[in-house]
Write a protein that holds these residues in place. Sequence first.
Motif, PDB file in Angstrom:
ATOM      1  N   HIS A 162     -13.782 -22.872   6.628  1.00 26.21           N
ATOM      2  CA  HIS A 162     -13.622 -21.412   6.587  1.00 26.21           C
ATOM      3  C   HIS A 162     -13.172 -20.862   7.939  1.00 26.21           C
ATOM      4  CE1 HIS A 162     -17.545 -22.211   8.195  1.00 26.21           C
ATOM      5  NE2 HIS A 162     -17.828 -20.955   8.392  1.00 26.21           N
ATOM      6  N   VAL A 163     -13.452 -21.584   9.018  1.00 24.14           N
ATOM      7  CA  VAL A 163     -12.989 -21.193  10.352  1.00 24.14           C
ATOM      8  C   VAL A 163     -11.550 -21.656  10.565  1.00 24.14           C
ATOM      9  CG1 VAL A 163     -13.392 -21.425  12.826  1.00 24.14           C
ATOM     10  CG2 VAL A 163     -15.340 -21.289  11.259  1.00 24.14           C
ATOM     11  N   LEU A 164     -11.255 -22.872  10.137  1.00 27.31           N
ATOM     12  CA  LEU A 164      -9.954 -23.491  10.398  1.00 27.31           C
ATOM     13  C   LEU A 164      -8.826 -22.938   9.541  1.00 27.31           C
ATOM     14  CD1 LEU A 164     -11.211 -27.185  10.636  1.00 27.31           C
ATOM     15  CD2 LEU A 164     -10.621 -25.669  12.538  1.00 27.31           C
ATOM     16  N   THR A 165      -9.124 -22.219   8.467  1.00 31.44           N
ATOM     17  CA  THR A 165      -8.077 -21.647   7.612  1.00 31.44           C
ATOM     18  C   THR A 165      -7.476 -20.371   8.194  1.00 31.44           C
ATOM     19  OG1 THR A 165      -9.797 -20.506   6.328  1.00 31.44           O
ATOM     20  CG2 THR A 165      -8.974 -22.593   5.441  1.00 31.44           C
ATOM     21  N   ASN A 166      -7.823 -20.037   9.419  1.00 30.85           N
ATOM     22  CA  ASN A 166      -7.324 -18.794  10.035  1.00 30.85           C
ATOM     23  C   ASN A 166      -5.845 -18.937  10.407  1.00 30.85           C
ATOM     24  OD1 ASN A 166      -6.811 -16.475  11.539  1.00 30.85           O
ATOM     25  ND2 ASN A 166      -8.893 -16.422  12.350  1.00 30.85           N
ATOM     26  N   HIS A 167      -4.981 -18.461   9.526  1.00 25.98           N
ATOM     27  CA  HIS A 167      -3.535 -18.554   9.731  1.00 25.98           C
ATOM     28  C   HIS A 167      -3.048 -17.625  10.833  1.00 25.98           C
ATOM     29  CE1 HIS A 167      -4.080 -15.052   7.238  1.00 25.98           C
ATOM     30  NE2 HIS A 167      -2.837 -14.697   7.484  1.00 25.98           N
ATOM     31  N   LEU A 168      -3.848 -16.612  11.167  1.00 30.27           N
ATOM     32  CA  LEU A 168      -3.477 -15.691  12.240  1.00 30.27           C
ATOM     33  C   LEU A 168      -3.709 -16.320  13.614  1.00 30.27           C
ATOM     34  CD1 LEU A 168      -5.039 -12.449  10.727  1.00 30.27           C
ATOM     35  CD2 LEU A 168      -2.626 -13.118  10.746  1.00 30.27           C
TER      36      LEU A 168
END
Length: 257
Positions: A162-168
């Motif tokens: 959930h942390v690593l999916t930050n596309h920004l």
Amino acid sequence: MKREIEPDTLKGELRENGFLIVPGLCEGGLMSRIRAVAERESARVRSELGDRDIGIGSAAGYHEIVQRSPGRWDVPISLEEFGLDRHAMPWWPLVAAALGEDAEDTYSGVVSSEPGSPAQFWHSDSPHIDADHRPPHAINVLIALHDIPLEMGPTECAAGSHVLTNHLQNPTLIIEQLIYQHAETTPETLVAGGRLPIPVNCVSPLTVGSALIFDDRLLHRGQANQSQATRHVAYFSYCAKGYTENTHFEAQRSVFE
């Protein structure tokens, strides 16, 4: 063994891993009500759909039914149709602790996975809204409507993703390939270059009434149903007040038209 809801402890687990399992959360009359309504509404909508061809994904479906992946059917059912009081649900204290007492209902219903349905592609259900990591803005609660052994294909979660999916924050990630199922999306793609460890994939059998609760940004997938029976889970989704980025249902037609 039943696990009690301890909002602060479970909130910490949700923050760290992105998901948690609460055995035996739904019991007795509540479990019977959810299961009876889910079975009735699913049968009603599937009967109305008949043999009409329906594509994969929410944009290709109907307001009343979506095929999430081959053989995996999602039938929305509102809290009112379930006959449930949101604040009386045993998972509400955790939802309120994570999203605030003013958290809003978004979607609820039942997902049924038919025998032989393949594993889904990895995906998250909503995007990040800031390059800095923020607390969850949406949470999903999945309730096992019967015992779900591994051969029936319980949901698999990539712990910490959930942390690593930050596309920004990571320009190599393509948001459409995260929130819509895409064959090339895997936990490994979130840490391309080897700078960080690959998230650990976790899957566990569930007993009837158990809950899988996860951050909407978590990479997850339903496993293949290799049994001879259909797997059913009810879902209840919530978001922080004012959050508008949800991509769960995008159908523009009704099966009853």
